[in-house]
Scaffold this motif. Sequence first.
Motif, PDB file in Angstrom:
ATOM      1  N   GLY A  29     123.424 -12.194 127.169  1.00 31.86           N
ATOM      2  CA  GLY A  29     123.469 -10.904 127.749  1.00 31.86           C
ATOM      3  C   GLY A  29     122.071 -10.370 128.313  1.00 31.86           C
ATOM      4  N   MET A  30     121.101 -11.247 128.199  1.00 35.17           N
ATOM      5  CA  MET A  30     119.692 -10.957 128.558  1.00 35.17           C
ATOM      6  C   MET A  30     119.523 -11.288 130.068  1.00 35.17           C
ATOM      7  N   THR A  31     119.270 -10.216 130.776  1.00 40.48           N
ATOM      8  CA  THR A  31     119.328 -10.120 132.228  1.00 40.48           C
ATOM      9  C   THR A  31     117.857  -9.814 132.764  1.00 40.48           C
ATOM     10  N   PRO A  32     117.698  -9.705 133.899  1.00 44.35           N
ATOM     11  CA  PRO A  32     116.566  -8.973 134.484  1.00 44.35           C
ATOM     12  C   PRO A  32     116.895  -7.504 134.198  1.00 44.35           C
ATOM     13  N   GLU A  33     117.953  -6.992 134.125  1.00 40.22           N
ATOM     14  CA  GLU A  33     118.321  -5.526 133.949  1.00 40.22           C
ATOM     15  C   GLU A  33     118.395  -5.315 132.769  1.00 40.22           C
ATOM     16  N   SER A  34     118.302  -5.966 131.705  1.00 39.85           N
ATOM     17  CA  SER A  34     118.504  -5.779 130.354  1.00 39.85           C
ATOM     18  C   SER A  34     117.529  -4.626 129.706  1.00 39.85           C
ATOM     19  N   PRO A  35     118.038  -3.707 128.892  1.00 43.14           N
ATOM     20  CA  PRO A  35     117.173  -2.637 128.508  1.00 43.14           C
ATOM     21  C   PRO A  35     116.310  -3.094 127.558  1.00 43.14           C
ATOM     22  N   CYS A  36     116.298  -4.287 127.156  1.00 42.00           N
ATOM     23  CA  CYS A  36     115.639  -4.760 126.067  1.00 42.00           C
ATOM     24  C   CYS A  36     114.241  -5.507 126.248  1.00 42.00           C
ATOM     25  N   ARG A  37     114.193  -5.559 127.646  1.00 44.68           N
ATOM     26  CA  ARG A  37     112.968  -6.109 128.205  1.00 44.68           C
ATOM     27  C   ARG A  37     111.875  -5.147 127.838  1.00 44.68           C
ATOM     28  N   VAL A  38     110.745  -5.871 127.606  1.00 43.60           N
ATOM     29  CA  VAL A  38     109.449  -5.075 127.047  1.00 43.60           C
ATOM     30  C   VAL A  38     108.468  -5.199 128.351  1.00 43.60           C
ATOM     31  N   PRO A  39     108.056  -4.308 128.941  1.00 44.59           N
ATOM     32  CA  PRO A  39     106.876  -4.431 129.803  1.00 44.59           C
ATOM     33  C   PRO A  39     105.768  -4.404 129.473  1.00 44.59           C
ATOM     34  N   SER A  40     104.601  -4.760 130.187  1.00 45.93           N
ATOM     35  CA  SER A  40     103.345  -4.501 130.012  1.00 45.93           C
ATOM     36  C   SER A  40     102.403  -4.906 131.252  1.00 45.93           C
ATOM     37  N   LEU A  41     101.356  -4.466 131.327  1.00 51.69           N
ATOM     38  CA  LEU A  41     100.372  -4.652 132.416  1.00 51.69           C
ATOM     39  C   LEU A  41     100.096  -5.933 132.499  1.00 51.69           C
ATOM     40  N   ALA A  42     100.093  -6.700 133.697  1.00 49.89           N
ATOM     41  CA  ALA A  42      99.886  -8.011 133.690  1.00 49.89           C
ATOM     42  C   ALA A  42      98.170  -8.490 133.702  1.00 49.89           C
ATOM     43  N   ALA A  43      98.051  -9.674 133.764  1.00 53.90           N
ATOM     44  CA  ALA A  43      96.520 -10.083 133.502  1.00 53.90           C
ATOM     45  C   ALA A  43      95.905  -9.606 134.746  1.00 53.90           C
ATOM     46  N   GLY A  44      94.768  -8.865 134.974  1.00 52.29           N
ATOM     47  CA  GLY A  44      94.152  -8.550 136.128  1.00 52.29           C
ATOM     48  C   GLY A  44      94.605  -6.993 136.645  1.00 52.29           C
ATOM     49  N   SER A  45      95.618  -6.391 136.025  1.00 52.55           N
ATOM     50  CA  SER A  45      95.970  -5.005 136.482  1.00 52.55           C
ATOM     51  C   SER A  45      95.397  -4.128 135.684  1.00 52.55           C
ATOM     52  N   ARG A  46      94.974  -2.939 136.049  1.00 52.48           N
ATOM     53  CA  ARG A  46      94.490  -1.960 135.503  1.00 52.48           C
ATOM     54  C   ARG A  46      94.801  -0.752 135.854  1.00 52.48           C
ATOM     55  N   LEU A  47      94.981   0.311 134.918  1.00 50.24           N
ATOM     56  CA  LEU A  47      95.714   1.563 135.208  1.00 50.24           C
ATOM     57  C   LEU A  47      94.286   2.618 134.795  1.00 50.24           C
ATOM     58  N   TYR A  48      93.957   3.419 136.003  1.00 49.17           N
ATOM     59  CA  TYR A  48      92.697   4.197 135.480  1.00 49.17           C
ATOM     60  C   TYR A  48      92.917   5.644 136.262  1.00 49.17           C
ATOM     61  N   PHE A  49      91.999   6.457 136.071  1.00 49.92           N
ATOM     62  CA  PHE A  49      91.896   7.683 136.731  1.00 49.92           C
ATOM     63  C   PHE A  49      90.618   7.491 137.768  1.00 49.92           C
ATOM     64  N   ASP A  50      90.876   7.794 139.128  1.00 50.28           N
ATOM     65  CA  ASP A  50      89.944   7.752 139.946  1.00 50.28           C
ATOM     66  C   ASP A  50      89.252   9.010 140.323  1.00 50.28           C
ATOM     67  N   PRO A  51      87.853   9.220 139.890  1.00 47.32           N
ATOM     68  CA  PRO A  51      87.660  10.375 140.040  1.00 47.32           C
ATOM     69  C   PRO A  51      87.136  10.926 141.303  1.00 47.32           C
ATOM     70  N   ARG A  52      86.852   9.801 142.221  1.00 44.92           N
ATOM     71  CA  ARG A  52      86.615  10.149 143.837  1.00 44.92           C
ATOM     72  C   ARG A  52      87.739  10.911 144.314  1.00 44.92           C
ATOM     73  N   HIS A  53      88.966  10.160 144.042  1.00 42.66           N
ATOM     74  CA  HIS A  53      90.282  10.902 144.590  1.00 42.66           C
ATOM     75  C   HIS A  53      90.947  11.785 143.675  1.00 42.66           C
ATOM     76  N   GLN A  54      90.537  12.101 142.725  1.00 45.62           N
ATOM     77  CA  GLN A  54      91.241  12.600 141.866  1.00 45.62           C
ATOM     78  C   GLN A  54      92.708  12.378 141.659  1.00 45.62           C
ATOM     79  N   ARG A  55      92.728  11.066 141.499  1.00 49.42           N
ATOM     80  CA  ARG A  55      94.396  10.724 141.139  1.00 49.42           C
ATOM     81  C   ARG A  55      94.255   9.473 140.206  1.00 49.42           C
ATOM     82  N   TRP A  56      95.315   9.319 139.737  1.00 45.79           N
ATOM     83  CA  TRP A  56      95.701   7.783 139.002  1.00 45.79           C
ATOM     84  C   TRP A  56      95.990   6.839 139.647  1.00 45.79           C
ATOM     85  N   VAL A  57      95.521   5.694 139.397  1.00 46.48           N
ATOM     86  CA  VAL A  57      95.586   4.326 140.323  1.00 46.48           C
ATOM     87  C   VAL A  57      95.888   3.379 139.437  1.00 46.48           C
TER      88      VAL A  57
END
Length: 126
Positions: A5-33
């Motif tokens: 029953g595990m498919t790519p659409e499964s609500p049991c999947r646990v997502p996380s940021l991939a290696a090399g990805s970063r979530l941050y606030f850009d003060p220059r543009h005043q937006r999240w990136v």
Amino acid sequence: MTLAGMTPESPCRVPSLAAGSRLYFDPRHQRWVVKAPHQLVFLDPVSLDVLRACDGRRNLAQIACCLDGLGHRPGRAWLDVVKDIVRHFEVRGVLRCSLPEQAFPRTRGCVRSLAGRLFEGRSSTK
């Protein structure tokens, strides 16, 4: 839920940021990136909340419940929205998804005993 029953659409999947990805606030543009290899994405409020919730501990269903409580748009089908956003960022390489450990049955002993049975009837002189 069974492994079948595990498919790519499964609500049991646990997502996380991939290696090399970063979530941050850009003060220059005043937006999240979100920054990933060879890409930079400015986020809308819903995508930002989904990516913030992708901490490697919550599954898609739990993230949808979190979004329902934030009040973006009450009564929306949040699980479908979360699946779409996660799928989009997974294809772009920003997120990676895994299945929780409890989704896999403990088969180590079964596999070991099966391998033993397969090889015990073989002779090394053949």
